[in-house]
Motif scaffolding. Structure first.
Motif, mmCIF file in Angstrom:
data_model
loop_
_atom_site.group_PDB
_atom_site.id
_atom_site.type_symbol
_atom_site.label_atom_id
_atom_site.label_comp_id
_atom_site.label_asym_id
_atom_site.label_seq_id
_atom_site.Cartn_x
_atom_site.Cartn_y
_atom_site.Cartn_z
ATOM 1 N N VAL A 15 -9.469 47.340 73.907
ATOM 2 C CA VAL A 15 -8.926 48.608 73.393
ATOM 3 C C VAL A 15 -8.898 49.602 74.552
ATOM 4 O O VAL A 15 -9.879 49.752 75.277
ATOM 5 C CB VAL A 15 -9.817 49.167 72.259
ATOM 6 C CG1 VAL A 15 -9.235 50.452 71.714
ATOM 7 C CG2 VAL A 15 -10.000 48.158 71.155
ATOM 8 N N SER A 16 -7.759 50.269 74.704
ATOM 9 C CA SER A 16 -7.668 51.274 75.773
ATOM 10 C C SER A 16 -8.438 52.526 75.360
ATOM 11 O O SER A 16 -8.673 52.781 74.184
ATOM 12 C CB SER A 16 -6.208 51.633 76.052
ATOM 13 O OG SER A 16 -5.680 52.380 74.972
ATOM 14 N N ARG A 17 -8.823 53.307 76.354
ATOM 15 C CA ARG A 17 -9.559 54.547 76.066
ATOM 16 C C ARG A 17 -8.717 55.500 75.230
ATOM 17 O O ARG A 17 -9.216 56.179 74.349
ATOM 18 C CB ARG A 17 -9.963 55.232 77.362
ATOM 19 C CG ARG A 17 -11.080 54.530 78.062
ATOM 20 C CD ARG A 17 -11.502 55.274 79.294
ATOM 21 N NE ARG A 17 -12.584 54.544 79.931
ATOM 22 C CZ ARG A 17 -13.508 55.107 80.662
ATOM 23 N NH1 ARG A 17 -13.475 56.396 80.866
ATOM 24 N NH2 ARG A 17 -14.457 54.385 81.200
ATOM 25 N N GLN A 18 -7.433 55.566 75.541
ATOM 26 C CA GLN A 18 -6.539 56.458 74.802
ATOM 27 C C GLN A 18 -6.479 56.061 73.330
ATOM 28 O O GLN A 18 -6.561 56.907 72.444
ATOM 29 C CB GLN A 18 -5.145 56.434 75.421
ATOM 30 C CG GLN A 18 -4.185 57.392 74.774
ATOM 31 C CD GLN A 18 -2.836 57.394 75.463
ATOM 32 O OE1 GLN A 18 -2.562 56.568 76.319
ATOM 33 N NE2 GLN A 18 -1.993 58.325 75.082
ATOM 34 N N THR A 19 -6.339 54.772 73.060
ATOM 35 C CA THR A 19 -6.293 54.293 71.673
ATOM 36 C C THR A 19 -7.622 54.558 70.975
ATOM 37 O O THR A 19 -7.650 55.022 69.829
ATOM 38 C CB THR A 19 -5.965 52.789 71.630
ATOM 39 O OG1 THR A 19 -4.700 52.583 72.271
ATOM 40 C CG2 THR A 19 -5.917 52.277 70.209
ATOM 41 N N MET A 20 -8.727 54.282 71.650
ATOM 42 C CA MET A 20 -10.043 54.508 71.067
ATOM 43 C C MET A 20 -10.225 55.988 70.739
ATOM 44 O O MET A 20 -10.685 56.343 69.654
ATOM 45 C CB MET A 20 -11.132 54.043 72.029
ATOM 46 C CG MET A 20 -12.529 54.209 71.505
ATOM 47 S SD MET A 20 -12.916 53.137 70.109
ATOM 48 C CE MET A 20 -13.067 51.568 70.952
ATOM 49 N N SER A 21 -9.832 56.850 71.661
ATOM 50 C CA SER A 21 -9.955 58.285 71.456
ATOM 51 C C SER A 21 -9.111 58.748 70.272
ATOM 52 O O SER A 21 -9.568 59.519 69.431
ATOM 53 C CB SER A 21 -9.519 59.023 72.723
ATOM 54 O OG SER A 21 -9.601 60.400 72.539
ATOM 55 N N ARG A 22 -7.884 58.272 70.187
ATOM 56 C CA ARG A 22 -6.985 58.650 69.097
ATOM 57 C C ARG A 22 -7.536 58.204 67.746
ATOM 58 O O ARG A 22 -7.540 58.963 66.773
ATOM 59 C CB ARG A 22 -5.592 58.049 69.343
ATOM 60 C CG ARG A 22 -4.579 58.457 68.292
ATOM 61 C CD ARG A 22 -3.184 57.917 68.580
ATOM 62 N NE ARG A 22 -3.175 56.485 68.816
ATOM 63 C CZ ARG A 22 -2.803 55.906 69.960
ATOM 64 N NH1 ARG A 22 -2.414 56.632 70.979
ATOM 65 N NH2 ARG A 22 -2.811 54.595 70.082
ATOM 66 N N ARG A 25 -10.635 60.314 66.799
ATOM 67 C CA ARG A 25 -10.230 61.646 66.334
ATOM 68 C C ARG A 25 -9.666 61.579 64.922
ATOM 69 O O ARG A 25 -9.904 62.467 64.108
ATOM 70 C CB ARG A 25 -9.203 62.252 67.287
ATOM 71 C CG ARG A 25 -9.822 62.966 68.459
ATOM 72 C CD ARG A 25 -8.824 63.868 69.171
ATOM 73 N NE ARG A 25 -7.563 63.224 69.487
ATOM 74 C CZ ARG A 25 -7.294 62.555 70.595
ATOM 75 N NH1 ARG A 25 -8.225 62.433 71.522
ATOM 76 N NH2 ARG A 25 -6.122 62.017 70.800
ATOM 77 N N ALA A 26 -8.916 60.539 64.621
ATOM 78 C CA ALA A 26 -8.346 60.380 63.287
ATOM 79 C C ALA A 26 -9.444 60.220 62.229
ATOM 80 O O ALA A 26 -9.254 60.594 61.068
ATOM 81 C CB ALA A 26 -7.399 59.184 63.255
ATOM 82 N N MET A 27 -10.593 59.676 62.638
ATOM 83 C CA MET A 27 -11.710 59.513 61.707
ATOM 84 C C MET A 27 -12.608 60.752 61.667
ATOM 85 O O MET A 27 -13.598 60.779 60.959
ATOM 86 C CB MET A 27 -12.552 58.292 62.094
ATOM 87 C CG MET A 27 -11.814 56.983 61.915
ATOM 88 S SD MET A 27 -12.853 55.520 62.109
ATOM 89 C CE MET A 27 -13.501 55.695 63.751
ATOM 90 N N GLY A 28 -12.261 61.792 62.450
ATOM 91 C CA GLY A 28 -13.015 63.037 62.416
ATOM 92 C C GLY A 28 -14.074 63.182 63.489
ATOM 93 O O GLY A 28 -14.839 64.140 63.473
ATOM 94 N N PHE A 29 -14.139 62.241 64.430
ATOM 95 C CA PHE A 29 -15.123 62.332 65.511
ATOM 96 C C PHE A 29 -14.544 63.134 66.670
ATOM 97 O O PHE A 29 -13.342 63.177 66.877
ATOM 98 C CB PHE A 29 -15.517 60.944 66.010
ATOM 99 C CG PHE A 29 -16.331 60.178 65.012
ATOM 100 C CD1 PHE A 29 -17.700 60.356 64.937
ATOM 101 C CD2 PHE A 29 -15.727 59.268 64.159
ATOM 102 C CE1 PHE A 29 -18.450 59.651 64.017
ATOM 103 C CE2 PHE A 29 -16.464 58.555 63.241
ATOM 104 C CZ PHE A 29 -17.834 58.749 63.169
ATOM 105 N N ARG A 30 -15.408 63.770 67.445
ATOM 106 C CA ARG A 30 -15.012 64.525 68.627
ATOM 107 C C ARG A 30 -15.856 64.084 69.804
ATOM 108 O O ARG A 30 -17.020 63.731 69.658
ATOM 109 C CB ARG A 30 -15.218 66.031 68.419
ATOM 110 C CG ARG A 30 -14.346 66.604 67.324
ATOM 111 C CD ARG A 30 -12.896 66.682 67.779
ATOM 112 N NE ARG A 30 -12.038 67.197 66.744
ATOM 113 C CZ ARG A 30 -11.215 66.467 66.016
ATOM 114 N NH1 ARG A 30 -11.163 65.170 66.189
ATOM 115 N NH2 ARG A 30 -10.442 67.014 65.115
ATOM 116 N N LYS A 31 -15.279 64.152 70.984
ATOM 117 C CA LYS A 31 -15.998 63.777 72.201
ATOM 118 C C LYS A 31 -16.938 64.916 72.589
ATOM 119 O O LYS A 31 -16.525 66.063 72.693
ATOM 120 C CB LYS A 31 -15.017 63.503 73.334
ATOM 121 C CG LYS A 31 -15.699 63.149 74.632
ATOM 122 C CD LYS A 31 -14.709 62.948 75.750
ATOM 123 C CE LYS A 31 -15.442 62.664 77.046
ATOM 124 N NZ LYS A 31 -14.542 62.582 78.169
#
Length: 70
Positions: A15-22, A25-31
């Protein structure tokens, strides 16, 4: 450990970082990230340089009325 690396080691899914981040975020998590620290910072040195707050506001003394202003 990097989350993408953990997913690969655990599930053998790339999984790419961009996909993981997206998706996160869709599940409500923030970095969240920690504040940077200087590599040579001595533990406890910050306390020595912290500014001390001034005490709370004090009531001003009553004004004296001069006899010339009456």
């Amino acid at each position: 450990m990097d989350l993408c690396q953990w997913v690969w080691e655990e599930f053998q899914i790339s999984v790419s970082r961009q996909t993981m981040s997206r998706e996160l975020r869709a599940m409500g998590f923030r970095k969240l990230s920690v504040r940077p620290r200087h590599h040579a910072q001595v533990e406890g040195a910050i306390e020595h340089f912290k500014k001390v707050s001034r005490p709370g506001w004090k009531k001003s003394p009553p004004r004296r009325v001069s006899p010339l202003n009456e």
